[in-house]
Design a protein around this motif. Structure first.
Motif, PDB file in Angstrom:
ATOM      1  N   LEU A  28      32.756 -18.240 -48.380  1.00 31.93           N
ATOM      2  CA  LEU A  28      32.727 -17.597 -50.026  1.00 31.93           C
ATOM      3  C   LEU A  28      32.315 -18.880 -50.944  1.00 31.93           C
ATOM      4  CD1 LEU A  28      32.640 -15.101 -51.703  1.00 31.93           C
ATOM      5  CD2 LEU A  28      35.119 -15.349 -51.636  1.00 31.93           C
ATOM      6  N   ALA A  29      33.046 -19.704 -50.761  1.00 32.67           N
ATOM      7  CA  ALA A  29      33.018 -20.944 -51.783  1.00 32.67           C
ATOM      8  C   ALA A  29      31.801 -21.322 -51.752  1.00 32.67           C
ATOM      9  CB  ALA A  29      34.185 -21.788 -51.386  1.00 32.67           C
ATOM     10  N   ARG A  30      30.986 -21.803 -50.538  1.00 31.16           N
ATOM     11  CA  ARG A  30      29.992 -22.355 -50.588  1.00 31.16           C
ATOM     12  C   ARG A  30      28.878 -21.448 -51.267  1.00 31.16           C
ATOM     13  NH1 ARG A  30      30.247 -23.985 -44.188  1.00 31.16           N
ATOM     14  NH2 ARG A  30      31.263 -26.009 -44.544  1.00 31.16           N
ATOM     15  N   LYS A  31      28.938 -20.252 -51.071  1.00 29.41           N
ATOM     16  CA  LYS A  31      27.986 -19.420 -51.664  1.00 29.41           C
ATOM     17  C   LYS A  31      28.221 -19.238 -53.166  1.00 29.41           C
ATOM     18  CE  LYS A  31      26.034 -14.734 -51.389  1.00 29.41           C
ATOM     19  NZ  LYS A  31      24.728 -15.073 -51.279  1.00 29.41           N
ATOM     20  N   ILE A  32      29.266 -19.374 -53.974  1.00 30.02           N
ATOM     21  CA  ILE A  32      29.291 -19.662 -55.206  1.00 30.02           C
ATOM     22  C   ILE A  32      29.635 -20.950 -55.870  1.00 30.02           C
ATOM     23  CG2 ILE A  32      30.047 -17.135 -55.280  1.00 30.02           C
ATOM     24  CD1 ILE A  32      32.959 -18.352 -55.997  1.00 30.02           C
ATOM     25  N   HIS A  33      29.383 -21.978 -54.657  1.00 27.29           N
ATOM     26  CA  HIS A  33      29.477 -23.426 -55.330  1.00 27.29           C
ATOM     27  C   HIS A  33      30.829 -23.692 -55.951  1.00 27.29           C
ATOM     28  CE1 HIS A  33      25.317 -23.403 -54.267  1.00 27.29           C
ATOM     29  NE2 HIS A  33      24.991 -22.437 -55.066  1.00 27.29           N
ATOM     30  N   GLU A  34      31.791 -23.127 -55.280  1.00 33.60           N
ATOM     31  CA  GLU A  34      33.197 -23.576 -55.739  1.00 33.60           C
ATOM     32  C   GLU A  34      33.887 -24.123 -54.746  1.00 33.60           C
ATOM     33  OE1 GLU A  34      34.576 -23.426 -58.778  1.00 33.60           O
ATOM     34  OE2 GLU A  34      32.951 -22.478 -59.818  1.00 33.60           O
ATOM     35  N   ARG A  35      34.935 -24.644 -54.917  1.00 34.79           N
ATOM     36  CA  ARG A  35      36.001 -25.319 -53.691  1.00 34.79           C
ATOM     37  C   ARG A  35      36.860 -24.328 -53.278  1.00 34.79           C
ATOM     38  NH1 ARG A  35      38.894 -29.954 -56.912  1.00 34.79           N
ATOM     39  NH2 ARG A  35      40.161 -28.297 -57.210  1.00 34.79           N
ATOM     40  N   PRO A  36      36.871 -24.238 -52.003  1.00 37.29           N
ATOM     41  CA  PRO A  36      37.692 -23.095 -51.221  1.00 37.29           C
ATOM     42  C   PRO A  36      39.276 -22.935 -51.919  1.00 37.29           C
ATOM     43  CG  PRO A  36      36.626 -24.438 -49.463  1.00 37.29           C
ATOM     44  CD  PRO A  36      36.535 -25.416 -50.833  1.00 37.29           C
ATOM     45  N   GLU A  37      39.915 -23.969 -52.431  1.00 36.15           N
ATOM     46  CA  GLU A  37      41.058 -23.919 -52.673  1.00 36.15           C
ATOM     47  C   GLU A  37      41.137 -23.323 -54.206  1.00 36.15           C
ATOM     48  OE1 GLU A  37      39.813 -28.401 -53.164  1.00 36.15           O
ATOM     49  OE2 GLU A  37      39.830 -26.594 -51.496  1.00 36.15           O
ATOM     50  N   ASP A  38      39.997 -23.380 -55.046  1.00 37.75           N
ATOM     51  CA  ASP A  38      39.639 -22.684 -56.019  1.00 37.75           C
ATOM     52  C   ASP A  38      39.728 -21.255 -55.891  1.00 37.75           C
ATOM     53  OD1 ASP A  38      40.211 -24.858 -57.593  1.00 37.75           O
ATOM     54  OD2 ASP A  38      37.982 -25.311 -57.765  1.00 37.75           O
ATOM     55  N   ILE A  39      39.013 -20.741 -54.803  1.00 34.33           N
ATOM     56  CA  ILE A  39      38.861 -19.304 -54.450  1.00 34.33           C
ATOM     57  C   ILE A  39      40.289 -18.774 -54.136  1.00 34.33           C
ATOM     58  CG2 ILE A  39      37.992 -17.770 -52.838  1.00 34.33           C
ATOM     59  CD1 ILE A  39      35.876 -19.215 -54.590  1.00 34.33           C
TER      60      ILE A  39
END
Length: 116
Positions: A28-39
């Motif tokens: 999910l983080a990769r898909k929206i270009h965010e860090r996993p910890e931010d998700i």
């Protein structure tokens, strides 16, 4: 809903469930270009905000029939019980703005892909 949450919590006690969820968060983080910890942070914040909304509604219900003097007394009691804040107002506002912007950015991206 509480029973659903309890079921998920029980599932999370298994290592393979934790790994699968972790992989989902990373994807999910990769898909929206965010860090996993931010998700993860985003969903924690969503849950906190729901709690704040409930507390605010309860506070409004309790205080709607109070006189201005009673409201003032209540505010003074609450202020006395509040934890001391040692940071400057400017820093608190800056941090809050940064978090709000981050929250809204992630929220928009998750809405765009249909997660929320």
């Amino acid at each position: 809903m509480a029973s659903d949450v309890e079921k998920v919590v029980k599932l999370f006690q298994r290592r393979e469930t934790q790994e699968a969820f972790g992989e989902w968060i990373v994807q999910l983080a990769r898909k929206i270009h965010e860090r996993p910890e931010d998700i993860v942070w985003f969903f924690e914040e969503m849950r906190k905000r729901e709690g704040w909304d409930e507390k605010l509604e309860e506070f409004e219900r309790i205080t709607k029939d109070l006189s201005p003097e009673e409201l003032f007394e209540l505010a003074v009691r609450e202020a006395e019980n509040a934890p001391e804040i040692r940071e400057s107002t400017e820093k608190l506002i800056t941090d809050a703005r940064r978090k709000i912007e981050k929250f809204r950015r992630i929220e928009e991206k998750l809405k765009r892909i249909g997660v929320i």
